[in-house]
Design a protein around this motif. Structure first.
Motif, PDB file in Angstrom:
ATOM      1  N   CYS A 144       1.104  -1.298   0.307  1.00  0.00           N
ATOM      2  CA  CYS A 144      -0.288  -0.143  -0.031  1.00  0.00           C
ATOM      3  C   CYS A 144       0.490   0.976   0.320  1.00  0.00           C
ATOM      4  CB  CYS A 144      -0.620  -0.413   1.691  1.00  0.00           C
ATOM      5  SG  CYS A 144      -2.375   1.092   0.966  1.00  0.00           S
ATOM      6  N   GLN A 145       1.385   1.635  -0.818  1.00  0.00           N
ATOM      7  CA  GLN A 145       2.012   2.763  -1.358  1.00  0.00           C
ATOM      8  C   GLN A 145       1.523   3.836  -2.332  1.00  0.00           C
ATOM      9  OE1 GLN A 145       5.974   1.586  -2.701  1.00  0.00           O
ATOM     10  NE2 GLN A 145       6.187   0.986  -0.272  1.00  0.00           N
ATOM     11  N   LEU A 146       2.068   5.287  -1.654  1.00  0.00           N
ATOM     12  CA  LEU A 146       2.054   6.332  -2.444  1.00  0.00           C
ATOM     13  C   LEU A 146       2.899   6.217  -3.324  1.00  0.00           C
ATOM     14  CD1 LEU A 146      -0.653   8.221  -0.857  1.00  0.00           C
ATOM     15  CD2 LEU A 146      -0.620   7.702  -3.076  1.00  0.00           C
ATOM     16  N   LEU A 147       2.964   6.947  -4.466  1.00  0.00           N
ATOM     17  CA  LEU A 147       4.561   6.979  -5.350  1.00  0.00           C
ATOM     18  C   LEU A 147       4.290   7.809  -6.426  1.00  0.00           C
ATOM     19  CD1 LEU A 147       5.782   3.652  -6.253  1.00  0.00           C
ATOM     20  CD2 LEU A 147       7.424   4.656  -4.720  1.00  0.00           C
ATOM     21  N   SER A 148       5.268   8.960  -6.600  1.00  0.00           N
ATOM     22  CA  SER A 148       5.424   9.876  -7.670  1.00  0.00           C
ATOM     23  C   SER A 148       6.470   9.377  -8.786  1.00  0.00           C
ATOM     24  CB  SER A 148       6.008  11.207  -7.346  1.00  0.00           C
ATOM     25  OG  SER A 148       6.544  12.013  -7.971  1.00  0.00           O
ATOM     26  N   VAL A 149       6.089   8.889  -9.543  1.00  0.00           N
ATOM     27  CA  VAL A 149       6.502   8.389 -10.948  1.00  0.00           C
ATOM     28  C   VAL A 149       6.847   9.055 -11.614  1.00  0.00           C
ATOM     29  CG1 VAL A 149       5.923   6.230 -12.408  1.00  0.00           C
ATOM     30  CG2 VAL A 149       4.501   5.747 -10.212  1.00  0.00           C
ATOM     31  N   LYS A 150       8.265   9.373 -11.862  1.00  0.00           N
ATOM     32  CA  LYS A 150       8.798  10.916 -12.864  1.00  0.00           C
ATOM     33  C   LYS A 150       9.788   9.971 -14.141  1.00  0.00           C
ATOM     34  CE  LYS A 150      10.059  12.487  -8.507  1.00  0.00           C
ATOM     35  NZ  LYS A 150      11.105  13.138  -7.754  1.00  0.00           N
ATOM     36  N   GLY A 151       9.436   8.588 -14.052  1.00  0.00           N
ATOM     37  CA  GLY A 151       9.841   8.296 -15.429  1.00  0.00           C
ATOM     38  C   GLY A 151      11.179   7.021 -15.021  1.00  0.00           C
ATOM     39  N   LEU A 251      -7.906   5.693   2.127  1.00  0.00           N
ATOM     40  CA  LEU A 251      -6.949   6.309   1.413  1.00  0.00           C
ATOM     41  C   LEU A 251      -7.762   7.220   0.406  1.00  0.00           C
ATOM     42  CD1 LEU A 251      -7.659   2.420  -0.978  1.00  0.00           C
ATOM     43  CD2 LEU A 251      -5.539   3.091   0.503  1.00  0.00           C
ATOM     44  N   VAL A 252      -8.501   7.943   0.579  1.00  0.00           N
ATOM     45  CA  VAL A 252      -8.776   9.034   0.020  1.00  0.00           C
ATOM     46  C   VAL A 252      -7.730  10.289   0.432  1.00  0.00           C
ATOM     47  CG1 VAL A 252     -10.560  11.099  -0.122  1.00  0.00           C
ATOM     48  CG2 VAL A 252     -11.187   8.311  -0.571  1.00  0.00           C
ATOM     49  N   GLU A 253      -8.026  10.060   2.047  1.00  0.00           N
ATOM     50  CA  GLU A 253      -6.969  11.200   2.637  1.00  0.00           C
ATOM     51  C   GLU A 253      -5.494  11.221   2.391  1.00  0.00           C
ATOM     52  OE1 GLU A 253      -9.760  11.305   7.433  1.00  0.00           O
ATOM     53  OE2 GLU A 253      -7.594  10.082   6.788  1.00  0.00           O
ATOM     54  N   ARG A 254      -5.308  10.692   2.574  1.00  0.00           N
ATOM     55  CA  ARG A 254      -3.483  10.537   1.875  1.00  0.00           C
ATOM     56  C   ARG A 254      -3.518  10.188   0.833  1.00  0.00           C
ATOM     57  NH1 ARG A 254      -5.104   9.102   6.560  1.00  0.00           N
ATOM     58  NH2 ARG A 254      -3.347   7.035   8.240  1.00  0.00           N
ATOM     59  N   SER A 255      -4.626   9.542  -0.421  1.00  0.00           N
ATOM     60  CA  SER A 255      -3.764  10.390  -2.015  1.00  0.00           C
ATOM     61  C   SER A 255      -4.263  11.766  -1.970  1.00  0.00           C
ATOM     62  CB  SER A 255      -5.190   9.591  -2.881  1.00  0.00           C
ATOM     63  OG  SER A 255      -4.868   8.171  -2.379  1.00  0.00           O
ATOM     64  N   ASP A 256      -5.185  12.157  -1.537  1.00  0.00           N
ATOM     65  CA  ASP A 256      -4.951  13.811  -1.541  1.00  0.00           C
ATOM     66  C   ASP A 256      -3.606  14.680  -1.025  1.00  0.00           C
ATOM     67  OD1 ASP A 256      -7.738  16.284  -1.280  1.00  0.00           O
ATOM     68  OD2 ASP A 256      -7.242  16.149   0.761  1.00  0.00           O
ATOM     69  N   ARG A 257      -3.471  14.107  -0.088  1.00  0.00           N
ATOM     70  CA  ARG A 257      -2.424  15.134   0.705  1.00  0.00           C
ATOM     71  C   ARG A 257      -1.324  14.856  -0.439  1.00  0.00           C
ATOM     72  NH1 ARG A 257      -1.251  12.447   6.445  1.00  0.00           N
ATOM     73  NH2 ARG A 257      -4.000  13.438   6.908  1.00  0.00           N
ATOM     74  N   ALA A 258      -1.027  13.265  -0.886  1.00  0.00           N
ATOM     75  CA  ALA A 258       0.021  12.998  -1.971  1.00  0.00           C
ATOM     76  C   ALA A 258      -0.362  14.314  -3.341  1.00  0.00           C
ATOM     77  CB  ALA A 258      -0.069  11.756  -2.595  1.00  0.00           C
ATOM     78  N   MET A 259      -1.542  14.081  -3.753  1.00  0.00           N
ATOM     79  CA  MET A 259      -2.356  15.278  -5.113  1.00  0.00           C
ATOM     80  C   MET A 259      -0.763  16.323  -4.645  1.00  0.00           C
ATOM     81  SD  MET A 259      -5.392  13.725  -5.570  1.00  0.00           S
ATOM     82  CE  MET A 259      -6.081  11.841  -6.081  1.00  0.00           C
ATOM     83  N   LYS A 260      -1.489  16.926  -3.610  1.00  0.00           N
ATOM     84  CA  LYS A 260      -1.094  18.208  -3.040  1.00  0.00           C
ATOM     85  C   LYS A 260       0.456  18.782  -2.664  1.00  0.00           C
ATOM     86  CE  LYS A 260      -5.190  19.871  -1.185  1.00  0.00           C
ATOM     87  NZ  LYS A 260      -5.988  19.454  -0.586  1.00  0.00           N
ATOM     88  N   LEU A 261       1.243  17.614  -2.540  1.00  0.00           N
ATOM     89  CA  LEU A 261       1.895  16.903  -2.776  1.00  0.00           C
ATOM     90  C   LEU A 261       3.323  17.214  -4.012  1.00  0.00           C
ATOM     91  CD1 LEU A 261       4.078  14.602   0.397  1.00  0.00           C
ATOM     92  CD2 LEU A 261       4.727  17.260   0.159  1.00  0.00           C
ATOM     93  N   ARG A 263       1.874  18.153  -6.802  1.00  0.00           N
ATOM     94  CA  ARG A 263       1.558  19.590  -7.784  1.00  0.00           C
ATOM     95  C   ARG A 263       2.879  20.325  -7.477  1.00  0.00           C
ATOM     96  NH1 ARG A 263      -2.075  20.070 -11.594  1.00  0.00           N
ATOM     97  NH2 ARG A 263      -4.028  19.351 -11.002  1.00  0.00           N
ATOM     98  N   GLU A 264       3.606  20.180  -6.014  1.00  0.00           N
ATOM     99  CA  GLU A 264       4.236  21.001  -5.807  1.00  0.00           C
ATOM    100  C   GLU A 264       5.722  21.080  -6.319  1.00  0.00           C
ATOM    101  OE1 GLU A 264       4.877  21.093  -1.298  1.00  0.00           O
ATOM    102  OE2 GLU A 264       2.876  21.842  -0.652  1.00  0.00           O
ATOM    103  N   GLN A 265       5.353  19.348  -7.044  1.00  0.00           N
ATOM    104  CA  GLN A 265       6.665  19.088  -7.043  1.00  0.00           C
ATOM    105  C   GLN A 265       7.525  19.184  -8.774  1.00  0.00           C
ATOM    106  OE1 GLN A 265       7.065  14.943  -6.805  1.00  0.00           O
ATOM    107  NE2 GLN A 265       8.253  14.997  -4.453  1.00  0.00           N
ATOM    108  N   THR A 266       5.247  19.185  -9.422  1.00  0.00           N
ATOM    109  CA  THR A 266       5.887  18.817 -10.937  1.00  0.00           C
ATOM    110  C   THR A 266       4.807  20.759 -11.303  1.00  0.00           C
ATOM    111  OG1 THR A 266       4.560  18.387 -12.595  1.00  0.00           O
ATOM    112  CG2 THR A 266       4.221  17.480 -10.165  1.00  0.00           C
ATOM    113  N   THR A 267       4.861  20.641 -12.791  1.00  0.00           N
ATOM    114  CA  THR A 267       3.494  22.234 -13.037  1.00  0.00           C
ATOM    115  C   THR A 267       3.271  21.492 -14.218  1.00  0.00           C
ATOM    116  OG1 THR A 267       5.945  22.603 -14.657  1.00  0.00           O
ATOM    117  CG2 THR A 267       5.472  24.071 -12.836  1.00  0.00           C
ATOM    118  N   VAL A 268       2.798  19.959 -13.759  1.00  0.00           N
ATOM    119  CA  VAL A 268       1.649  19.123 -15.193  1.00  0.00           C
ATOM    120  C   VAL A 268       0.858  19.319 -15.616  1.00  0.00           C
ATOM    121  CG1 VAL A 268       1.293  17.111 -15.762  1.00  0.00           C
ATOM    122  CG2 VAL A 268       3.754  17.314 -15.358  1.00  0.00           C
TER     123      VAL A 268
END
Lengths: 369, 217
Positions: A144-151, A251-261, A263-268
């Motif tokens: 059970c993980q949230l990952l930013s997949v950059k490449g 899952l929703v709470e953590r995903s919501d936080r991860a989405m905000k994080l 967003r801070e990392q990328t401008t996509v």
């Protein structure tokens, strides 16, 4: 110039033995074959996956499955063998990896050991051209993980479970409630007629503002309520609904936080939120996560179910993507491939895993994933 | 040409040999209790490099099926299956006790191959003509009875010393692991097509309904 790469993938890290052939050419990515032998019936009597039974089954089926996958793909010329080399049940991982080594050596092909989690991370790209970077929620029985997949090969773990995976909570609570194994789908069905507000269940890690998960307390609380208060079908349905809602909320709470994080990392603009793993099959969870994605301007993408649960096509794809990234000349040489180790514990993002306060050690005492 | 590749990782070793009929072209054996998964494929690569033989040149691959280390057996068998599938070469399984009993120095003797299965279980096979049997070290009467019915000249295998008291007249021929030569010879006339490992013990797992609630009827 036209290019084409064809990869044999092998997966055996839990209770599915799987072999697949994946090709990428100018026309796109094609799964030429993907065969899976599920051991569900062998583990059912024990209410969960028994590692020794799993390992025995893998070694008995793997060669037939490989022959079947190759035949279904039309016995294509291969460029690479990719096998899961961790993390997972080590007895099973060793079977698939050893088989892959023998096969690669016999055919004079390069071998790459693939991190099982990387397979899941890239699985959405089997059927859709999901662009990097994207946010991944991997929810299965083991992870059970949230990952930013950059490449390819570039992953940042934003959060992980500090104890059990969401799927583990589903299955074990369902087991206590007499819903059999694997209990996740049965629990979802049972929850349809339940009142989620009837039983009060704990909310884990409320004081923390990171993206980590915890489900072991929920498992215990649900088991205690089950024994004390669940006497009728309706009681059971109510508890199922409550458990599913509790898991969805976390899952929703953590995903919501991860989405905000993220967003801070990328401008996509309109980044993808990929939900993979067997738990992604749960429609109630998927609806909740879709709403969260929309609220944050993400587009939810889930691979088809056959590529959400454990499969070898995603392992072949991960190998293929590494091959493309490295180029043929930079692939591991044969001796390196033949000495590939099997790793029961192998975080995809070792830096984040090493920084987590609960994982002060590496290797055998370190983070699982 | 009768090129054979033989593999044994079933006891505390990692061994691999290349044979042409009766002639050994390459062999290597290293004692180890773990690590065969990393070492065995490199040994195979070394064997192919040293001899110039390729996997697809082989006529037969043979691998030991145990009894022995569960993981060791699976690593050797999985690798052998990968080679055989990749190269399109037939694969035969060899019982580890059979391989111990086939040692070249023992062919004119009645002999008992002995492997320690742990937890008080001793796996034995008498040659010629015996089948694998499980003895319980905590049941000495049963072992005495078995010994009376199965006289042997020689005890061999890694756990032979555990049973020497039951066959006082027998001599001991030490073998920590089977010889590759014996496996190669067995492959010609006594290899098994059934590649199911000989675990000699069920997986540790108990079906239980403990902790599962039952609803009111």
């Amino acid at each position: 110039m036209s290019s084409s790469l064809t990869v044999l993938g092998i997966e055996s890290s839990c209770d599915e033995t799987a072999v697949a052939v994946v090709r990428r050419d100018d026309a796109g990515t094609h799964v030429l074959s993907s065969v899976i032998h599920s051991q569900v019936m062998q583990h059912k009597a024990f209410g969960g996956v028994v590692p020794e039974i799993a390992a025995r089954s893998h070694v008995e089926t793997i060669d037939d499955l490989a022959r079947q996958a190759l035949a279904e793909a039309g016995d294509p010329g291969l460029d690479l063998v990719a096998a899961t080399s961790g993390p997972g049940l080590i007895g099973g991982v060793m079977v698939g990896l050893s088989f892959a080594k023998g096969f690669a050596l016999a055919r004079d092909l390069p071998l790459i050991g693939i991190n099982h989690l990387e397979g899941h991370a890239l699985s959405a790209r089997l059927t859709e051209d999901v662009q990097f970077p994207f946010l991944l929620l991997l929810i299965s029985g083991g992870h059970c993980q949230l990952l930013s997949v950059k490449g390819v090969g570039d992953y940042e773990r934003l959060g992980t479970t500090i104890d059990d995976a969401a799927g583990e909570a589903f299955d074990k609570i369902a087991k206590v409630l007499g819903l059999g194994y694997p209990g996740g789908p049965a629990l979802e069905a049972c929850a349809k007629t339940g009142d989620a507000s009837r039983f009060t269940l704990p909310r884990a890690l409320l004081g923390r503002k990171d993206c980590d998960f915890s489900f072991s307390g929920l498992k215990t609380a649900a088991a205690l309520i089950a024994h004390a208060e669940v006497k009728t079908e309706q009681d059971r349905a109510d508890l199922c609904a409550g458990v599913q809602a509790a898991i969805a909320r976390q899952l929703v709470e953590r995903s919501d936080r991860a989405m905000k994080l993220f967003r801070e990392q990328t401008t996509v603009t309109d980044p993808a939120f990929v939900v993979a793993g067997g738990v992604a099959a749960n429609l109630a969870l998927r609806a909740a996560l879709t709403a969260t994605a929309e609220k944050n301007g993400f587009v939810l993408k889930a691979p088809p179910l056959k590529y959400c649960t454990d499969n070898a096509a995603m392992i072949a794809l991960a190998g293929l993507e590494h091959y493309e990234k490295l180029g043929k000349g930079a692939l591991p040489d044969t001796e390196t491939g033949m000495s590939t180790i099997a790793r029961p514990r192998w975080p995809l993002d070792e830096t984040s895993a090493a920084h987590a306060p609960i994982h002060k050690y590496s290797g055998r005492k370190g983070a699982k994933a | 040409m009768a090129l054979r590749l033989v593999i044994d990782t079933s006891l505390n070793a990692c061994g691999l040999g290349l044979f042409d009929s009766e002639t050994c072209l390459f062999d290597i054996t290293e004692g180890m209790t773990r690590g065969q998964q990393e070492r065995l494929p490199v040994m195979a690569l070394e064997a192919f490099h040293a001899t110039g033989i390729k996997a697809r040149d082989l006529n037969l691959i043979a691998v030991t099926l145990g009894p022995g280390s569960f993981t060791g057996v699976r690593v050797g068998l999985s690798f052998a299956k990968g080679l055989a599938t990749g190269a399109g070469v037939p694969l035969k399984g060899i019982g580890t006790l059979e391989a111990l009993g086939r040692h070249a120095n023992l062919q004119d003797k009645t002999r008992l191959a002995v492997v320690n299965g742990g937890r008080g279980q001793i796996y034995v096979q008498r040659f010629p003509l015996g089948a694998p049997v499980t003895l319980d070290i905590h049941a000495p009467e049963a072992i005495t009875e078995f010994a009376a019915a199965n006289s042997v000249d020689t005890l061999t295998g890694p756990a032979a010393a555990l049973l020497s008291g039951y066959w006082p007249k027998a001599d001991e021929f030490p073998q920590t692991w089977p010889s590759l030569d014996a496996i190669s010879n067995l492959a010609i006339d006594a290899g098994h097509d059934d590649l199911t490992p000989l675990y000699m013990r069920e997986a540790d797992a108990i079906a239980s309904t403990r902790g599962i609630i039952s609803l009111n009827a």
